[in-house]
Enzyme design. Structure first.
Site, PDB file in Angstrom:
ATOM      1  N   TYR A 114     -39.678 -13.850   0.775  1.00  0.00           N
ATOM      2  CA  TYR A 114     -39.927 -15.234   0.378  1.00  0.00           C
ATOM      3  C   TYR A 114     -41.371 -15.402  -0.101  1.00  0.00           C
ATOM      4  O   TYR A 114     -42.296 -14.835   0.454  1.00  0.00           O
ATOM      5  CB  TYR A 114     -39.663 -16.192   1.540  1.00  0.00           C
ATOM      6  CG  TYR A 114     -38.204 -16.363   1.898  1.00  0.00           C
ATOM      7  CD1 TYR A 114     -37.191 -15.780   1.152  1.00  0.00           C
ATOM      8  CD2 TYR A 114     -37.829 -17.115   3.011  1.00  0.00           C
ATOM      9  CE1 TYR A 114     -35.859 -15.931   1.491  1.00  0.00           C
ATOM     10  CE2 TYR A 114     -36.496 -17.280   3.356  1.00  0.00           C
ATOM     11  CZ  TYR A 114     -35.517 -16.680   2.601  1.00  0.00           C
ATOM     12  OH  TYR A 114     -34.204 -16.830   2.939  1.00  0.00           O
ATOM     13  N   GLY A 146     -26.991 -35.745  -2.772  1.00  0.00           N
ATOM     14  CA  GLY A 146     -27.018 -37.143  -3.176  1.00  0.00           C
ATOM     15  C   GLY A 146     -27.601 -37.408  -4.543  1.00  0.00           C
ATOM     16  O   GLY A 146     -27.433 -38.503  -5.093  1.00  0.00           O
TER      17      GLY A 146
END
Length: 328
Positions: A53, A227
């Site tokens: 990462y 959303g």
């Protein structure tokens, strides 16, 4: 915050796991430190990272995220003592000095070297959960369990986990560990969401049978369940993201309408649905900002009733459990 045992271990972890993949390339260090402080304040003790990462998918450099976490630990205040830390090994770290031994695979040689690197970057002397980032079917379990068992005995790691394993990989790993009188895998990190229910066929039943805790990555399915997928004003999207939104538009619209009926955000319902599955220990949340992190805490308090679960099954049909799902 609610807690559960990680798999069949005695170690308690929070029902939300803080994913750190954004730390570095997408979230500057100061903001990342604020998010981790807020996580501890909220009672969230389970942090997940990986050695690659920071340089994942060509961004930044490998190890950057672990370094950010390490500098946060170095601030003291019992930060390290309060965290159940998970990191991973498997991918190419880009060290040219390793020659042919640096690539996307596993070996005893590589596990030891990459573990040493993670410990230095994280500024710690041990890791609670050391995970294989992917299966490598070209290496024997005798070799892998020997090196992992040795590290457990040394105290550099407490438990071993897997990620992206198939159900039969879990069974094979546990059978080999049992022959050595070794605990073996205690967790499997797997992609699982309302839009990705394939693990219900094999992986979740296998993990549950073996006492392996499941940690869900991408529980919002790359943001599609967050959303904003249906909002045309929410930034730029890749062609692939736009294509997926159009493919699932009818489902996403029905899901959004249902969440409005419940009076909850889409992201919170998506996380609460994952939490409802008895095979799951925790979904991973990957906030880019402190505000995103604070909003995600709501999911733990949501309890979905059977009518709500049935409605979600209608919108996002599952596969059922094998073999009944595709046989009599």
């Amino acid at each position: 915050m609610e807690y559960t045992n990680l798999g069949r271990t005695g170690m308690k972890v929070s029902r939300l796991c803080l994913g750190t993949m954004n730390f570095g390339p997408s979230t500057e260090e100061k903001e990342a430190h604020k998010i981790m402080d807020a996580a501890l304040d909220a009672g969230l003790n389970f942090f997940d990272t990986a050695n690659v990462y920071g340089g994942y998918r060509g961004q930044g450099r490998h190890g950057w995220t672990e370094e950010i976490i390490g500098r946060w630990f170095a601030q003291g205040g019992n930060r390290r003592e309060k965290v159940v830390l998970a990191t991973k090994v498997y991918n190419n770290m880009g060290d040219q000095n390793d020659g042919p031994n640096e690539g996307r695979f596993l070996s005893a040689y590589k596990v030891r070297r990459h573990l040493e690197g993670s410990l230095k970057r994280l500024q710690t002397d041990h890791i609670e959960l050391y995970q294989m980032h992917h299966i490598d079917r070209n290496v024997s379990w005798e070799e892998l369990w020997e090196v992992f068992q040795a590290e457990v005995q040394k105290g550099t790691i407490d438990y071993v986990g897997s990620s992206n394993f198939a159900g039969w990989d879990l069974i094979k790993a546990q059978a080999a560990a049992k022959e050595r009188n070794f605990l073996g895998l205690v967790s499997e990190q797997h992609k699982y969401s309302l839009l990705c229910r394939l693990p219900e066929l094999e992986v979740l039943p296998a993990a549950k049978d073996q006492g392996i805790g499941v940690i869900a990555w991408s529980p919002l399915d790359g943001g599609l369940l967050g959303g904003n997928a249906l909002n045309p004003d929410k930034g730029s999207r890749t062609a692939g993201q736009t294509e997926r939104i159009e493919k699932h538009r009818a489902q996403l619209e029905a899901f959004s309408d249902f969440c409005k009926e419940l009076g909850e955000r889409e992201a919170d319902i998506a996380l609460a649905w994952v939490l409802h599955n008895p095979a799951l220990d925790a979904p991973i949340i990957g906030p880019r900002t402190l505000e995103q992190f604070e909003k995600s805490l709501r999911a733990v308090d949501i309890k979905l009733d059977q009518a709500s679960l049935d409605r979600l099954d209608e919108i996002f049909p599952g596969y059922g459990e094998a073999p009944e799902a595709y046989a009599w």
